[in-house]
Scaffold this motif. Structure first.
Motif, PDB file in Angstrom:
ATOM      1  N   ASP A 178      37.752 -74.299   3.420  1.00 27.65           N
ATOM      2  CA  ASP A 178      36.883 -73.495   2.557  1.00 27.65           C
ATOM      3  C   ASP A 178      35.643 -72.965   3.243  1.00 27.65           C
ATOM      4  O   ASP A 178      34.773 -72.391   2.611  1.00 27.65           O
ATOM      5  N   LYS A 227      48.511 -92.194   8.450  1.00 25.83           N
ATOM      6  CA  LYS A 227      47.301 -91.445   8.782  1.00 25.83           C
ATOM      7  C   LYS A 227      46.880 -91.651  10.227  1.00 25.83           C
ATOM      8  O   LYS A 227      46.350 -90.742  10.865  1.00 25.83           O
ATOM      9  N   SER A 246      36.411 -82.568   7.472  1.00 21.46           N
ATOM     10  CA  SER A 246      35.719 -83.519   6.607  1.00 21.46           C
ATOM     11  C   SER A 246      36.741 -84.506   6.047  1.00 21.46           C
ATOM     12  O   SER A 246      37.962 -84.285   6.143  1.00 21.46           O
ATOM     13  N   LYS A 247      36.253 -85.562   5.454  1.00 18.04           N
ATOM     14  CA  LYS A 247      37.145 -86.586   4.893  1.00 18.04           C
ATOM     15  C   LYS A 247      38.082 -85.985   3.846  1.00 18.04           C
ATOM     16  O   LYS A 247      39.284 -86.261   3.838  1.00 18.04           O
ATOM     17  N   GLU A 248      37.542 -85.149   2.973  1.00 22.47           N
ATOM     18  CA  GLU A 248      38.368 -84.536   1.924  1.00 22.47           C
ATOM     19  C   GLU A 248      39.354 -83.522   2.497  1.00 22.47           C
ATOM     20  O   GLU A 248      40.494 -83.416   2.038  1.00 22.47           O
ATOM     21  N   GLU A 249      38.907 -82.770   3.503  1.00 19.50           N
ATOM     22  CA  GLU A 249      39.802 -81.796   4.137  1.00 19.50           C
ATOM     23  C   GLU A 249      40.945 -82.494   4.842  1.00 19.50           C
ATOM     24  O   GLU A 249      42.100 -82.065   4.766  1.00 19.50           O
ATOM     25  N   LYS A 290      42.177 -85.467   4.125  1.00 21.23           N
ATOM     26  CA  LYS A 290      43.046 -86.034   3.098  1.00 21.23           C
ATOM     27  C   LYS A 290      44.016 -84.969   2.575  1.00 21.23           C
ATOM     28  O   LYS A 290      45.219 -85.217   2.427  1.00 21.23           O
ATOM     29  N   LYS A 291      43.473 -83.784   2.307  1.00 19.08           N
ATOM     30  CA  LYS A 291      44.306 -82.692   1.811  1.00 19.08           C
ATOM     31  C   LYS A 291      45.333 -82.280   2.861  1.00 19.08           C
ATOM     32  O   LYS A 291      46.522 -82.096   2.550  1.00 19.08           O
ATOM     33  N   TYR A 292      44.878 -82.147   4.110  1.00 18.68           N
ATOM     34  CA  TYR A 292      45.781 -81.748   5.196  1.00 18.68           C
ATOM     35  C   TYR A 292      46.904 -82.774   5.373  1.00 18.68           C
ATOM     36  O   TYR A 292      48.085 -82.416   5.509  1.00 18.68           O
ATOM     37  N   GLU A 352      48.115 -85.019   3.193  1.00 20.96           N
ATOM     38  CA  GLU A 352      49.047 -85.077   2.074  1.00 20.96           C
ATOM     39  C   GLU A 352      49.987 -83.873   2.049  1.00 20.96           C
ATOM     40  O   GLU A 352      51.193 -84.018   1.816  1.00 20.96           O
ATOM     41  N   LYS A 370      50.056 -92.406  -0.731  1.00 17.35           N
ATOM     42  CA  LYS A 370      49.094 -93.491  -0.538  1.00 17.35           C
ATOM     43  C   LYS A 370      49.784 -94.805  -0.190  1.00 17.35           C
ATOM     44  O   LYS A 370      49.152 -95.734   0.289  1.00 17.35           O
ATOM     45  N   THR A 406      32.603 -96.394  -1.692  1.00 20.64           N
ATOM     46  CA  THR A 406      33.104 -95.105  -1.231  1.00 20.64           C
ATOM     47  C   THR A 406      32.081 -94.328  -0.414  1.00 20.64           C
ATOM     48  O   THR A 406      32.319 -93.188  -0.047  1.00 20.64           O
TER      49      THR A 406
END
Length: 309
Positions: free
Chosen positions: A30, A98, A110-113, A115-117, A119, A162, A216
């Motif tokens: 993004d 992972k 980033s951590k969220e990016e 995770k998305k990549y 999955e 997961k 978290t």
């Protein structure tokens, strides 16, 4: 254990998915593209012939890279070894884990990016493999931290990314090997990041086993406090004082690895507080994290009534 179905994986189209040859499109982020990840493709991690042999050795194989075979042939050798040694579910779990994906992608996302990549890549790979297996009446699923080959007609648990992670002594050895390799290559920043990852993943794992929501915020000291409280790891006045002194040293490992990582690792830019460390210091940090993680896993197993801890 009947592992005959895993022989179906010896298909060039399937191993091209597993070794990262098949791409499933571009991964979009993004913000402005990062250096080195602006062309990031959705795929399993790329494995060279040597990488495939290294994976085999992690699980006890003597397969050697000699350079005169194609990558798909080395993948076939890896599958054969996994079937014969009955470790193929664990080998596949590692390929989908992972830790395999972080070999080339660390802090660029980033951590969220990430995770998305991760999955999207896993789900895309499973979908492609199952397209190939479908007409033979089989499919691949991820369940209970294992990658399994089952019949299409079997009512199996739903695929869950997961569930891939399996934090055990073998998993720690895999992360440890990678960290030590970075030490020997004088890539101390990455080694320190991996030392912290070893601790963080272990703490999160033993907390999740108790259905405890881990902290978290990425504060590894707080995570360790959660583990200590849940597993009653506070000093025992009835225990040998030398044991209690040894246990008190665990907190020093956590705080030191965390602080060295924060001030010296590749997760942060260069600044006036950045540390300069030598190879033996980096190796000490990694080995301390490994010892700590092994101990925490044993505490978790003993607490759950396991005898082999």
């Amino acid at each position: 254990m009947n592992l005959e179905k895993y022989k179906l994986l010896k298909n060039k189209s399937i191993v091209q998915v597993l070794d990262g040859d098949i791409k499933f499109g571009d991964f979009e982020i993004d913000k402005e593209p990062y250096f080195e990840v602006s062309n990031l493709k959705i795929a399993m991690p790329y494995l060279s012939g040597k990488d495939i042999c290294d994976v085999a050795k992690m699980f006890g194989s003597t397969i050697e890279y000699i350079g005169n075979k194609s990558r798909w042939q080395y993948m076939f050798d890896l599958i054969d070894y996994g079937i014969n040694s009955e470790r193929i579910p664990s080998i596949l779990a590692y390929l989908f884990d992972k830790s395999n994906f972080t070999r080339d992608i660390k802090d660029e996302l980033s951590k969220e990016e990430f995770k998305k990549y991760y999955e999207i890549s896993v789900e895309s790979a499973l979908e492609k493999i199952n397209e190939i297996l479908h007409f033979g009446g089989n499919k691949m699923i991820i369940d209970n931290r294992k990658v399994l080959m089952v019949s299409n007609s079997t009512l199996d648990p739903e695929i869950s990314v997961k569930n891939v992670r399996n934090i055990d002594s073998d998993y720690i050895k895999i992360l440890a090997k990678r960290a030590i390799d970075n030490v020997e290559s004088e890539n101390y920043d990455s080694a320190l990041t991996q030392a912290r990852t070893i601790l963080e993943e272990t703490f999160v794992y033993v907390l999740e086993k108790r259905n405890i929501q881990p902290n978290t915020k990425g504060n590894i000291s707080k995570l360790y406090k959660q583990v200590k409280g849940e597993y009653k790891m506070h000093g025992n006045r009835d225990a040998d004082k030398r044991v209690n002194r040894l246990l008190s040293g665990l907190e020093n490992i956590v705080s030191s690895v965390s602080e060295m990582r924060n001030k010296n690792s590749d997760a942060h830019g260069v600044g006036e507080k950045r540390l300069t460390i030598d190879k033996h210091h980096a190796r000490l940090a990694v080995n301390a994290a490994i010892t700590m993680a092994d101990f925490i896993l044993s505490v978790g197993k003993k607490s759950d009534g396991e005898t082999n801890y």
